[in-house]
Design an enzyme around this catalytic site. Sequence first.
Site, PDB file in Angstrom:
ATOM      1  N   HIS A 120       0.831  -1.200   0.000  1.00 57.69           N
ATOM      2  CA  HIS A 120       0.000   0.000   0.000  1.00 57.69           C
ATOM      3  C   HIS A 120       0.870   1.256   0.000  1.00 57.69           C
ATOM      4  O   HIS A 120       1.789   1.368   0.792  1.00 57.69           O
ATOM      5  CB  HIS A 120      -0.923  -0.017   1.215  1.00 57.69           C
ATOM      6  CG  HIS A 120      -1.917   1.084   1.214  1.00 57.69           C
ATOM      7  ND1 HIS A 120      -2.313   1.693   2.365  1.00 57.69           N
ATOM      8  CD2 HIS A 120      -2.592   1.691   0.206  1.00 57.69           C
ATOM      9  CE1 HIS A 120      -3.199   2.642   2.077  1.00 57.69           C
ATOM     10  NE2 HIS A 120      -3.375   2.661   0.773  1.00 57.69           N
ATOM     11  N   ASP A 152       7.968   7.840 -20.553  1.00 58.45           N
ATOM     12  CA  ASP A 152       8.277   7.941 -21.972  1.00 58.45           C
ATOM     13  C   ASP A 152       9.753   7.611 -22.156  1.00 58.45           C
ATOM     14  O   ASP A 152      10.485   7.377 -21.192  1.00 58.45           O
ATOM     15  CB  ASP A 152       7.903   9.324 -22.529  1.00 58.45           C
ATOM     16  CG  ASP A 152       8.636  10.485 -21.870  1.00 58.45           C
ATOM     17  OD1 ASP A 152       9.789  10.322 -21.407  1.00 58.45           O
ATOM     18  OD2 ASP A 152       8.053  11.584 -21.822  1.00 58.45           O
ATOM     19  N   HIS A 192       6.841  19.084 -13.502  1.00 55.23           N
ATOM     20  CA  HIS A 192       7.687  18.020 -14.056  1.00 55.23           C
ATOM     21  C   HIS A 192       8.948  17.827 -13.223  1.00 55.23           C
ATOM     22  O   HIS A 192       9.411  16.691 -13.043  1.00 55.23           O
ATOM     23  CB  HIS A 192       8.039  18.341 -15.510  1.00 55.23           C
ATOM     24  CG  HIS A 192       8.743  17.235 -16.223  1.00 55.23           C
ATOM     25  ND1 HIS A 192       8.198  15.970 -16.357  1.00 55.23           N
ATOM     26  CD2 HIS A 192       9.944  17.194 -16.848  1.00 55.23           C
ATOM     27  CE1 HIS A 192       9.045  15.206 -17.033  1.00 55.23           C
ATOM     28  NE2 HIS A 192      10.103  15.924 -17.334  1.00 55.23           N
ATOM     29  N   TYR A 252       5.967  14.683 -21.845  1.00 54.19           N
ATOM     30  CA  TYR A 252       5.349  14.483 -20.532  1.00 54.19           C
ATOM     31  C   TYR A 252       4.441  13.258 -20.465  1.00 54.19           C
ATOM     32  O   TYR A 252       3.527  13.206 -19.644  1.00 54.19           O
ATOM     33  CB  TYR A 252       4.583  15.738 -20.093  1.00 54.19           C
ATOM     34  CG  TYR A 252       5.434  16.974 -20.117  1.00 54.19           C
ATOM     35  CD1 TYR A 252       6.422  17.177 -19.165  1.00 54.19           C
ATOM     36  CD2 TYR A 252       5.277  17.923 -21.124  1.00 54.19           C
ATOM     37  CE1 TYR A 252       7.228  18.303 -19.200  1.00 54.19           C
ATOM     38  CE2 TYR A 252       6.078  19.059 -21.174  1.00 54.19           C
ATOM     39  CZ  TYR A 252       7.050  19.244 -20.202  1.00 54.19           C
ATOM     40  OH  TYR A 252       7.853  20.362 -20.239  1.00 54.19           O
ATOM     41  N   ALA A 253       4.672  12.268 -21.300  1.00 52.53           N
ATOM     42  CA  ALA A 253       3.878  11.038 -21.284  1.00 52.53           C
ATOM     43  C   ALA A 253       4.423  10.112 -20.205  1.00 52.53           C
ATOM     44  O   ALA A 253       5.064   9.104 -20.487  1.00 52.53           O
ATOM     45  CB  ALA A 253       3.879  10.380 -22.656  1.00 52.53           C
TER      46      ALA A 253
END
Length: 131
Positions: free
Chosen positions: A20, A28, A98, A120-121
Amino acid sequence: MKKHGMLNSHIAKVLADLGHTDLIAIADAGLPVPDGVPKIDLSLTAGVPAFRDVTGLVAGEMAVEKVIAASEIKDANPENASFIESHFSAQTIEYISHEEFKRLTQKAKAVIRTGEMTPYANCILQAGVIF
């Protein structure tokens, strides 16, 4: 031989070991992986496998209570931002810068690198519990 579900043994092992609130990152092809964090590199060529495919498959194998993504994805990559919003509509989605995202990957149990070549994937999946 395993008949269904996650066939990649490295990913299956990481998923089986999650507790947990543990974190796993889907990245990416350009996201830096911090020293000491295991990298599971699935990239074959530009775009293969895609961020959405890998994220959907990994999320289908784990209890996800929260998703973290870079806030920049909303403007720079609306298609993948929309995927995150729709695929994880039942989970909490948190957006951070980011730079904060990259720092948070230091706490990930693993970073799964895709062949995605769009900005930003990336996302971090926080494990929930099944009870």
